[in-house]
Design a protein around this motif. Structure first.
Motif, PDB file in Angstrom:
ATOM      1  N   UNK A   1      -3.588 -10.035   4.200  1.00 38.69           N
ATOM      2  CA  UNK A   1      -4.756 -10.441   4.668  1.00 38.69           C
ATOM      3  C   UNK A   1      -5.346 -11.583   4.066  1.00 38.69           C
TER       4      UNK A   1
ATOM      5  N   UNK B   1     -16.480  -6.974  11.256  1.00 37.25           N
ATOM      6  CA  UNK B   1     -16.109  -6.930   9.779  1.00 37.25           C
ATOM      7  C   UNK B   1     -15.624  -7.913   9.166  1.00 37.25           C
ATOM      8  N   UNK B   2     -16.106  -8.192   7.984  1.00 35.41           N
ATOM      9  CA  UNK B   2     -15.208  -9.268   7.019  1.00 35.41           C
ATOM     10  C   UNK B   2     -15.182  -8.336   5.600  1.00 35.41           C
ATOM     11  N   UNK B   3     -14.015  -8.425   5.158  1.00 33.84           N
ATOM     12  CA  UNK B   3     -13.698  -8.053   3.825  1.00 33.84           C
ATOM     13  C   UNK B   3     -14.395  -8.643   3.034  1.00 33.84           C
TER      14      UNK B   3
ATOM     15  N   UNK C   1     -12.967 -13.264  15.751  1.00 34.70           N
ATOM     16  CA  UNK C   1     -11.720 -12.939  16.566  1.00 34.70           C
ATOM     17  C   UNK C   1     -12.192 -13.027  18.110  1.00 34.70           C
TER      18      UNK C   1
ATOM     19  N   UNK D   1       0.767  -1.073  -0.030  1.00 28.02           N
ATOM     20  CA  UNK D   1       0.000   0.070   0.020  1.00 28.02           C
ATOM     21  C   UNK D   1       0.773   1.270  -0.040  1.00 28.02           C
TER      22      UNK D   1
ATOM     23  N   UNK E   1       0.029  -5.485   2.891  1.00 23.84           N
ATOM     24  CA  UNK E   1      -1.406  -6.318   3.245  1.00 23.84           C
ATOM     25  C   UNK E   1      -1.028  -7.891   2.907  1.00 23.84           C
TER      26      UNK E   1
ATOM     27  N   UNK F   1      -9.937  -1.722  11.442  1.00 22.98           N
ATOM     28  CA  UNK F   1      -8.413  -1.419  11.673  1.00 22.98           C
ATOM     29  C   UNK F   1      -8.045  -0.628  10.224  1.00 22.98           C
TER      30      UNK F   1
ATOM     31  N   UNK G   1      -7.562  -2.668   6.967  1.00 28.31           N
ATOM     32  CA  UNK G   1      -8.576  -3.201   6.145  1.00 28.31           C
ATOM     33  C   UNK G   1      -9.097  -2.196   5.401  1.00 28.31           C
ATOM     34  N   UNK G   2      -9.348  -2.719   4.118  1.00 27.72           N
ATOM     35  CA  UNK G   2     -10.085  -1.660   3.071  1.00 27.72           C
ATOM     36  C   UNK G   2     -11.299  -1.502   3.703  1.00 27.72           C
TER      37      UNK G   2
ATOM     38  N   UNK H   1     -13.605  -9.505  12.125  1.00 33.35           N
ATOM     39  CA  UNK H   1     -12.612  -8.561  12.908  1.00 33.35           C
ATOM     40  C   UNK H   1     -13.396  -7.638  13.670  1.00 33.35           C
TER      41      UNK H   1
ATOM     42  N   UNK I   1      -0.343  -0.013  13.691  1.00 37.04           N
ATOM     43  CA  UNK I   1      -1.354  -0.196  12.857  1.00 37.04           C
ATOM     44  C   UNK I   1      -2.616   0.193  13.417  1.00 37.04           C
ATOM     45  N   UNK I   2      -2.978   0.235  14.521  1.00 31.38           N
ATOM     46  CA  UNK I   2      -4.218   0.660  15.279  1.00 31.38           C
ATOM     47  C   UNK I   2      -4.169   1.864  15.652  1.00 31.38           C
TER      48      UNK I   2
ATOM     49  N   UNK J   1      -6.345 -12.276   8.026  1.00 33.85           N
ATOM     50  CA  UNK J   1      -8.121 -12.286   8.092  1.00 33.85           C
ATOM     51  C   UNK J   1      -8.383 -13.433   7.505  1.00 33.85           C
ATOM     52  N   UNK J   2      -8.257 -13.603   6.107  1.00 36.09           N
ATOM     53  CA  UNK J   2      -8.234 -15.088   5.857  1.00 36.09           C
ATOM     54  C   UNK J   2      -7.060 -15.903   6.067  1.00 36.09           C
TER      55      UNK J   2
ATOM     56  N   UNK K   1     -11.475 -15.077   9.460  1.00 36.80           N
ATOM     57  CA  UNK K   1     -12.164 -14.459  10.805  1.00 36.80           C
ATOM     58  C   UNK K   1     -12.514 -13.157  10.734  1.00 36.80           C
TER      59      UNK K   1
ATOM     60  N   UNK L   1      -5.389 -10.747  17.845  1.00 39.63           N
ATOM     61  CA  UNK L   1      -5.881 -11.981  17.282  1.00 39.63           C
ATOM     62  C   UNK L   1      -5.178 -12.793  16.052  1.00 39.63           C
TER      63      UNK L   1
END
Lengths: 206, 206
Positions: free
Chosen positions: A23, B108-110, B58, A15, A21, B84, B87-88, B80, A100-101, A28-29, B78, A59
């Motif tokens: 994820x 949230x799930x992408x 999560x 990015x 990323x 964050x 995340x897009x 979230x 990140x957050x 995320x996945x 998972x 997580x």
């Protein structure tokens, strides 16, 4: 670890803001086959150490920690990021900053699940500034547990966390170390790994 | 699932406030061998269904979801619990209430990782009021994905979540269903499971 580097090249997205990323397979996945392969690689790297527990942080560390724990035959303990009414008060608490957050939060591990008798392998998905790992180290030290090693899937070699941990004497193994990323082309450059057979063949020819 | 019920009897702690703490093996420290056995049991229960992805939330769902995903050979996604910056914006968002944490939060799930082509098995560690599962169902429905089933490690049978999901027609399988808990004695009572061989022997003798 070639499998992970190839996957980052293929599916990682660089990015504009310097974020990589991953994820689609790591946070995320989750590609379970890849996580299991990472677990086996960490077992190879830390197989000589006595490990009684894998420590990670919720997580996104949990999936890879489970892959590692399976190979060592030990439990995972994951640090929690905020006080839950389901956690007893008797816990180790430390404070970490998440870039990140963009915030600071408390990290908690119950005193029941880590103690002076433990030999800990700390596992996380990412290492950049090292704040999360510093928090987990702090918890181990408060608990009097031995830190046998730190295993990270992806280290951003151009950020200071990895160098700082190595300078402090920790045994840190990162499966992929990123030296640079180009948001324009999406290219990711990895720190080169010297393989034993390359080393031998180099000697053979000089 | 006898293995899980035995473990709850042995290591679960019934608190005064009606909370069952299983953080020594399921949601703070993780017994990987037990999680893998749960995975195999879910594979047995849902083995006839076409599953393309395991969806969980999560943090404490991730360990058990990884055990299940390994058995099905599919990825875990998972959800979230908070936005964050990693995340897009392109995500399914739903809002759930957590009785455990006493607050409402976004989940949230992408959109990249769940879509109309997916056949989802939703997995979570606990089912009480069903708020977390309702959120995951909502996300699947927004994505147009098929929900093939819902698998839960521990269901509190005396709370309304499980009954409500079954009444809505979902295929819900819980590995251990708790009918009652006694904070004084620490006793946990499980809903009886009729085993195929018990059924046959009952017929043989009547």
């Amino acid at each position: 670890m070639e499998l992970l580097e190839d996957r980052i090249r293929q599916d990682g997205v660089v990015k504009d803001d310097g974020v990589l990323k991953v994820d689609s397979f790591l946070n995320h996945q989750l590609d379970i086959e890849l996580l299991d392969a990472c677990g086996e690689e960490f077992k190879r790297l830390f197989g000589d150490a006595l490990i009684t527990k894998i420590l990670t942080i919720e997580a996104s560390g949990i999936g890879i920690a489970c892959g590692v724990a399976r190979c060592f035959g030990v439990p995972v303990v994951f640090a929690k990021k905020a006080q839950s009414i389901n956690l007893d008060g008797d816990a180790y608490v430390t404070r970490i900053q998440s870039y990140t957050h963009g915030r600071i939060f408390d990290v908690i591990v119950s005193k029941k699940y880590i103690g002076p008798e433990d030999h800990i392998l700390i596992i996380d998905d990412f290492l950049a500034n090292g704040c999360a790992l510093d928090g987990l180290i702090d918890i181990c030290q408060h608990a009097g547990a031995s830190i046998e090693g730190i295993g990270v899937a992806i280290e951003k070699g151009f950020q200071p966390g990895g160098r700082s941990l190595r300078e402090r004497g920790f045994r840190l193994e990162s499966l992929a170390i990123i030296e640079g990323m180009d948001p324009e082309t999406g290219a990711v450059e990895f720190r080169s790994r010297i393989k034993p057979n390359q080393l031998r063949s180099k000697h053979d020819h000089t």
